[in-house]
Design a protein around this motif. Structure first.
Motif, PDB file in Angstrom:
ATOM      1  N   LYS A   1       0.856  -1.192   0.000  1.00 22.23           N
ATOM      2  CA  LYS A   1       0.000   0.000   0.000  1.00 22.23           C
ATOM      3  C   LYS A   1       0.891   1.240   0.000  1.00 22.23           C
ATOM      4  N   LEU A   2       0.725   2.075  -1.023  1.00 23.69           N
ATOM      5  CA  LEU A   2       1.476   3.327  -1.115  1.00 23.69           C
ATOM      6  C   LEU A   2       0.563   4.428  -1.635  1.00 23.69           C
ATOM      7  N   ASP A   3       0.909   5.676  -1.295  1.00 21.15           N
ATOM      8  CA  ASP A   3       0.141   6.798  -1.834  1.00 21.15           C
ATOM      9  C   ASP A   3       0.319   6.898  -3.338  1.00 21.15           C
ATOM     10  N   THR A   4       1.514   6.546  -3.802  1.00 22.59           N
ATOM     11  CA  THR A   4       1.792   6.497  -5.236  1.00 22.59           C
ATOM     12  C   THR A   4       2.991   5.581  -5.450  1.00 22.59           C
ATOM     13  N   ALA A   5       3.158   5.069  -6.653  1.00 24.08           N
ATOM     14  CA  ALA A   5       4.264   4.145  -6.937  1.00 24.08           C
ATOM     15  C   ALA A   5       5.606   4.810  -6.690  1.00 24.08           C
ATOM     16  N   HIS A   6       6.560   4.060  -6.136  1.00 24.76           N
ATOM     17  CA  HIS A   6       7.905   4.584  -5.894  1.00 24.76           C
ATOM     18  C   HIS A   6       8.552   4.890  -7.246  1.00 24.76           C
ATOM     19  N   PRO A   7       9.049   6.122  -7.440  1.00 30.83           N
ATOM     20  CA  PRO A   7       9.572   6.499  -8.762  1.00 30.83           C
ATOM     21  C   PRO A   7      10.820   5.732  -9.182  1.00 30.83           C
ATOM     22  N   VAL A   8      11.558   5.175  -8.213  1.00 31.19           N
ATOM     23  CA  VAL A   8      12.823   4.499  -8.528  1.00 31.19           C
ATOM     24  C   VAL A   8      12.644   2.990  -8.662  1.00 31.19           C
ATOM     25  N   THR A   9      11.889   2.386  -7.741  1.00 30.14           N
ATOM     26  CA  THR A   9      11.777   0.916  -7.715  1.00 30.14           C
ATOM     27  C   THR A   9      10.327   0.421  -7.693  1.00 30.14           C
ATOM     28  N   PHE A  10       9.363   1.284  -7.958  1.00 35.74           N
ATOM     29  CA  PHE A  10       7.929   0.943  -7.973  1.00 35.74           C
ATOM     30  C   PHE A  10       7.407   0.614  -6.570  1.00 35.74           C
ATOM     31  N   VAL A  11       8.064  -0.337  -5.862  1.00 43.15           N
ATOM     32  CA  VAL A  11       7.692  -0.645  -4.474  1.00 43.15           C
ATOM     33  C   VAL A  11       8.756  -0.070  -3.546  1.00 43.15           C
ATOM     34  N   GLY A  12       8.445  -0.015  -2.251  1.00 43.81           N
ATOM     35  CA  GLY A  12       9.363   0.572  -1.280  1.00 43.81           C
ATOM     36  C   GLY A  12      10.516  -0.345  -0.911  1.00 43.81           C
ATOM     37  N   PRO A  13      11.534   0.185  -0.214  1.00 43.21           N
ATOM     38  CA  PRO A  13      12.720  -0.597   0.176  1.00 43.21           C
ATOM     39  C   PRO A  13      12.372  -1.804   1.046  1.00 43.21           C
TER      40      PRO A  13
ATOM     41  N   GLU B   1      11.735  -7.913   1.466  1.00 42.08           N
ATOM     42  CA  GLU B   1      10.815  -9.039   1.677  1.00 42.08           C
ATOM     43  C   GLU B   1      10.811  -9.973   0.452  1.00 42.08           C
ATOM     44  N   ILE B   2      10.799  -9.377  -0.750  1.00 39.54           N
ATOM     45  CA  ILE B   2      10.816 -10.175  -1.986  1.00 39.54           C
ATOM     46  C   ILE B   2      12.152 -10.887  -2.133  1.00 39.54           C
ATOM     47  N   LYS B   3      13.266 -10.208  -1.760  1.00 37.65           N
ATOM     48  CA  LYS B   3      14.592 -10.830  -1.820  1.00 37.65           C
ATOM     49  C   LYS B   3      14.656 -12.080  -0.943  1.00 37.65           C
ATOM     50  N   GLU B   4      14.084 -12.014   0.261  1.00 42.64           N
ATOM     51  CA  GLU B   4      14.048 -13.168   1.163  1.00 42.64           C
ATOM     52  C   GLU B   4      13.296 -14.329   0.524  1.00 42.64           C
TER      53      GLU B   4
END
Length: 408
Positions: free
Chosen positions: A53-65, A70-73
């Motif tokens: 859940k984000l106010d808007t997509a992260h401009p650099v990586t779409f999702v947050g750090p 979490e996806i890397k794990e």
């Protein structure tokens, strides 16, 4: 015996509850359900979903750090996963940054749809259309694709200012796009000539969301064998068949299915396919009534049709797959187990859907249920237009309702 079945890839899908775009959790679930169906059509098995859940997509990586970690794990725990699929179209920089972060292939929804279209294209026409859309998608992403070529050319005859490999690649792609556009223009002119040569016959176009049963219905009405399958975008090429109902001939066209977030490149490339919709006299809008979100699918198709053609046309709203629709039967006795049952045709005709502004009918193309009534409604609509074009053929419009099958 050697199993030659292609090995299916394992993937993870990622979606965003984007508050700025009005995407709710429920809406995102529907989007991801469709994305999973798209992946299945492309030969990919989805192992897990990630939602942020984000106010808007992260401009650099779409999702947050945090979500990236979490996806890397997940990737380290499941080495068989070789692909990440994002539900929205990613910018070139987002794609580049995500590949650097995860060290696996990244696809967005647009790229996945393009891949499915490429695998489904059969004729030279559709192959050119898909290739053009792929190159248009690829052009701004060349820096991501071929960063290993970003160096100055060297060698005999190549000294001086020169140009980088990436600039050369861009020029090659632009040349290919220009060549494909010319090729497509030539094919479009040939298809326009074919449409003119069909004369004044009434034209009916099957339209609708992808995988609603248009091709199955086409086979029923035209007694032909158009490829039909329970997959998204089973049909890419427009198929036109001559159909005769009660001595009145007309042309029936099966068109490519619509989908939410349909890539702009594809809409542009498939312009000639959509010309069948523009030039149709009657639209048969087929709806999969068994789909839980069929109302939204109807809205998406209507919005797309409004973009394609500003002129309103007579429309027959065909609610298909009534055999697959079921509801929970309520019983007065709470102790009685609730059962799923189908509506009868009479019950369907009493629903709000039957009171639409357009003519409506409820059928099952697969089970050939209520097809005769569909033919009659279609006949009445075609007859009205046919009578204005061929006023001296009134002998065709006799009352067929009293005739037996042999007399017809």
């Amino acid at each position: 015996m050697i199993d030659r079945t292609p090995k299916r890839e394992k993937a993870v899908i990622i979606g965003l509850v984007d508050r700025s775009a009005g995407v709710t959790e429920q809406l995102l679930k529907e989007y991801l359900d469709e994305l999973e169906f798209l992946a299945d059509t492309a030969g990919v098995d989805i192992q897990k979903r990630f939602i942020q859940k984000l106010d808007t997509a992260h401009p650099v990586t779409f999702v947050g750090p945090g979500k990236i970690e979490e996806i890397k794990e997940c990737l380290s725990d499941h080495e068989e996963i070789s692909l990440l699929i994002f539900d929205d179209e990613l910018t070139p920089s987002q794609l580049r940054n995500l590949e650097r972060a995860f060290k696996v292939r990244i696809l967005d929804r647009t790229n996945l749809i393009l891949d499915i279209f490429a695998s489904r294209a059969q004729t030279a026409h559709s192959k050119v259309q898909v290739e053009l859309a792929q190159y248009q998608y690829l052009l701004p992403r060349l820096t991501r694709m071929w960063t290993h070529l970003e160096r100055q050319r060297g060698g005999i005859g190549m000294r001086g200012p020169g140009e980088t490999e990436i600039e050369t690649d861009r020029r090659i792609i632009r040349d290919k796009i220009a060549r494909l556009k010319k090729q497509l223009e030539k094919i479009d002119k040939q298809m326009a000539t074919q449409r003119k040569n069909r004369g004044k016959l009434v034209r009916v176009a099957l339209v609708g969301y992808t995988n609603v049963g248009k091709s199955t219905l086409m086979n029923l009405l035209s007694k032909s064998e158009v490829f039909a399958e329970n997959k998204l975008f089973a049909t890419l090429d427009t198929t036109v068949r001559k159909v005769v109902v009660h001595n009145i001939p007309f042309l029936l066209a099966d068109t490519v299915g619509f989908i939410r977030k349909l890539p702009h490149h594809l809409v542009e490339s498939f312009k000639s396919t959509l010309d069948e919709v523009r030039e149709a006299d009657i639209l048969m809008h087929v709806v999969d009534i068994s789909h839980p979100n069929f109302e939204e699918q109807v809205q998406i198709v209507n919005e797309t049709l409004a973009e394609i053609d500003k002129y309103s046309k007579p429309m027959l709203l065909v609610f298909n797959k009534v055999d697959a629709f079921s509801y929970i039967k309520k019983d007065e006795d709470d102790l009685t187990p609730k059962l799923k049952e189908n509506f009868s045709l009479d019950e369907w005709k009493k629903t709000w859907m039957a009171k639409d502004e357009y003519e409506t009918i409820f059928i099952s193309a697969k089970e050939k249920q209520n097809i005769d009534e569909l033919r009659e409604k279609l006949y009445d609509m075609v007859k009205e237009i046919h009578a204005t074009r061929f006023p001296y053929n009134d002998y065709l419009y006799q009352d067929y309702s009293q005739l037996t099958e042999e007399e017809e």
